[in-house]
Design an enzyme around this catalytic site. Structure first.
Site, PDB file in Angstrom:
ATOM      1  N   SER A   1       0.836  -1.202   0.000  1.00 61.83           N
ATOM      2  CA  SER A   1       0.000   0.000   0.000  1.00 61.83           C
ATOM      3  C   SER A   1       0.877   1.261   0.000  1.00 61.83           C
ATOM      4  O   SER A   1       1.644   1.454  -0.931  1.00 61.83           O
ATOM      5  CB  SER A   1      -0.970  -0.068   1.190  1.00 61.83           C
ATOM      6  OG  SER A   1      -1.995   0.851   1.039  1.00 61.83           O
TER       7      SER A   1
ATOM      8  N   ASP B   1     -10.226  -5.653  -2.760  1.00 65.18           N
ATOM      9  CA  ASP B   1      -9.588  -4.623  -1.926  1.00 65.18           C
ATOM     10  C   ASP B   1     -10.467  -3.379  -1.940  1.00 65.18           C
ATOM     11  O   ASP B   1     -10.734  -2.820  -3.009  1.00 65.18           O
ATOM     12  CB  ASP B   1      -8.207  -4.330  -2.538  1.00 65.18           C
ATOM     13  CG  ASP B   1      -7.370  -3.365  -1.726  1.00 65.18           C
ATOM     14  OD1 ASP B   1      -7.941  -2.458  -1.104  1.00 65.18           O
ATOM     15  OD2 ASP B   1      -6.134  -3.521  -1.744  1.00 65.18           O
TER      16      ASP B   1
ATOM     17  N   HIS C   1      -7.388  -6.105   1.326  1.00 66.30           N
ATOM     18  CA  HIS C   1      -6.184  -5.274   1.508  1.00 66.30           C
ATOM     19  C   HIS C   1      -5.359  -5.704   2.722  1.00 66.30           C
ATOM     20  O   HIS C   1      -4.356  -5.096   3.034  1.00 66.30           O
ATOM     21  CB  HIS C   1      -6.646  -3.824   1.713  1.00 66.30           C
ATOM     22  CG  HIS C   1      -5.577  -2.780   1.546  1.00 66.30           C
ATOM     23  ND1 HIS C   1      -4.936  -2.554   0.357  1.00 66.30           N
ATOM     24  CD2 HIS C   1      -5.042  -1.886   2.416  1.00 66.30           C
ATOM     25  CE1 HIS C   1      -4.055  -1.558   0.504  1.00 66.30           C
ATOM     26  NE2 HIS C   1      -4.092  -1.149   1.743  1.00 66.30           N
TER      27      HIS C   1
HETATM   28  N1  LIG Z   1      -7.378   2.096   9.030  1.00 65.84           N
HETATM   29  C1  LIG Z   1      -7.575   2.543   7.685  1.00 65.84           C
HETATM   30  C2  LIG Z   1      -7.035   1.556   6.720  1.00 65.84           C
HETATM   31  C3  LIG Z   1      -5.605   1.388   7.003  1.00 65.84           C
HETATM   32  C4  LIG Z   1      -5.087   0.138   6.414  1.00 65.84           C
HETATM   33  O1  LIG Z   1      -5.771  -0.653   5.755  1.00 65.84           O
HETATM   34  N2  LIG Z   1      -3.823  -0.011   6.645  1.00 65.84           N
HETATM   35  C5  LIG Z   1      -3.131  -1.098   6.085  1.00 65.84           C
HETATM   36  C6  LIG Z   1      -2.024  -0.516   5.254  1.00 65.84           C
HETATM   37  S1  LIG Z   1      -2.640   0.674   4.067  1.00 65.84           S
HETATM   38  C7  LIG Z   1      -2.516  -1.954   7.160  1.00 65.84           C
HETATM   39  O2  LIG Z   1      -1.548  -2.625   6.926  1.00 65.84           O
HETATM   40  N3  LIG Z   1      -3.063  -1.912   8.385  1.00 65.84           N
HETATM   41  C8  LIG Z   1      -2.464  -2.570   9.522  1.00 65.84           C
HETATM   42  C9  LIG Z   1      -2.758  -4.032   9.703  1.00 65.84           C
HETATM   43  O3  LIG Z   1      -3.627  -4.565   8.990  1.00 65.84           O
HETATM   44  O4  LIG Z   1      -2.107  -4.662  10.554  1.00 65.84           O
HETATM   45  C10 LIG Z   1      -9.012   2.784   7.451  1.00 65.84           C
HETATM   46  O5  LIG Z   1      -9.693   2.865   8.431  1.00 65.84           O
HETATM   47  O6  LIG Z   1      -9.428   2.960   6.305  1.00 65.84           O
END
Ligand SMILES: N[C@@H](CCC(=O)N[C@@H](CS)C(=O)NCC(=O)O)C(=O)O
Length: 283
Positions: A153, A230, A263
């Site tokens: 991402s 995603d 995602h």
């Molecule tokens: N929290 C965000 C999305 C953030 C998200 O999806 N982050 C991804 C990277 S872009 C991630 O790796 N999150 C941490 C995890 O899943 O451990 C939302 O509310 O839309």
């Protein structure tokens, strides 16, 4: 940044015959303590091993990938070290730095900011490309001539832009669900405006599609995995823009659309082995 560098060990635990470590150091680039994860495969006991950098996405610290991706088993088999930096400086005290998940803490976007106050510490590009490699090279048995980079991402954007700008330093490049053109999506527009200012001409230096148009890529094929379920696919990630830029410049891209995957780290864990074996061919 001269003289011996001080590294504090937070934890080191044996894993698949190697070690999973978490370390902390004072960073000159970011002006704060930075943590990173480093997996060393068993082969590192006998000599220098190739090194793969993983750049994480929004909201992540160095911990998410280390505990969720399941990278260690195959990295141990292949003899590859895995370095995982944090995604931003922490606790600099800038107004608003903790107010949003997509800007400030956890959202450094792997740029060197030019806008106040962010330009003081939000220097994740220089941190990831210079300061951290120098530190890891001094402290651990890794081969600086065999380095690859991948990420997810926002970190996929980081991996793409960093390798495209430094092709001599990174022998292999892949990404999961990357933001391929931050100039053309809401996450990117917000971050680049905040860190670099309103002049879009300066953004091109941190946009993978613009960098491919400007510089091409002579390295091995670029591998990208993207889930078709995603939720950020159409609004933020837009892999078709990368496909178009690569096609126009004759850059070899292996873009794999994965049916039903989202995602999350469940998606990453499902294909992490493919990415490691891909990088191992070139490292
Ligand atoms: N929290 C965000 C999305 C953030 C998200 O999806 N982050 C991804 C990277 S872009 C991630 O790796 N999150 C941490 C995890 O899943 O451990 C939302 O509310 O839309």
């Amino acid at each position: 940044m001269s003289g011996p560098k001080i590294l504090e060990t937070i934890s080191v635990q044996k894993c698949f015959g190697g070690t999973q470590g978490v370390y902390r150091h004072e960073s000159a680039e970011t002006g704060c303590a930075m943590r990173f994860g480093l997996f060393l495969p068993p082969q590192a006991e006998r000599g220098k091993v190739p090194l793969l950098y993983w750049l994480s996405g929004l909201t992540c610290t160095e911990e998410n990938f280390v505990v969720k991706a399941g990278v260690q088993r195959v990295a141990a088999e292949l003899g590859i070290a895995i370095a995982v930096p944090d995604t931003s400086p922490r606790g600099l005290g800038y107004p608003g730095e903790d107010d949003a998940y997509d800007f400030g803490s956890g959202a450094g976007f792997y740029v060197d900011a030019t806008e106040a106050p962010w330009h003081h510490g939000y220097r994740m590009y220089s941190y990831v490309t210079k300061e951290l490699p120098a530190l890891i090279g001094e402290k651990f048995p890794v081969d600086p001539a065999r380095v690859g980079i991948f990420g997810h991402s926002m970190g996929g954007h980081g991996a793409l832009t960093i390798a495209l700008k430094n092709p001599a330093s990174y022998k292999s490049l892949s990404a999961f669900s990357p933001i391929v053109s931050p100039m053309r999506c809401p996450w990117g527009e917000k971050a680049l405006t905040g860190y670099l200012g309103a002049d879009r001409a300066t953004w091109r230096d941190y946009d993978a599609t613009a960098l491919i148009e400007a510089r091409g890529w002579q390295g091995p094929p670029i591998l990208v995995d993207q889930g078709d379920a995603d939720p950020f696919l159409e609004r933020e990630l837009k892999p078709e823009l990368l496909r178009e830029a690569c096609a126009a410049k004759g850059v070899s891209l292996d873009l794999r659309m994965r049916e039903g995957y989202d995602h999350s780290y469940f998606f990453i864990a499902s294909f992490i082995e493919d990415h490691l074996r891909f990088h191992a061919k070139y490292l």
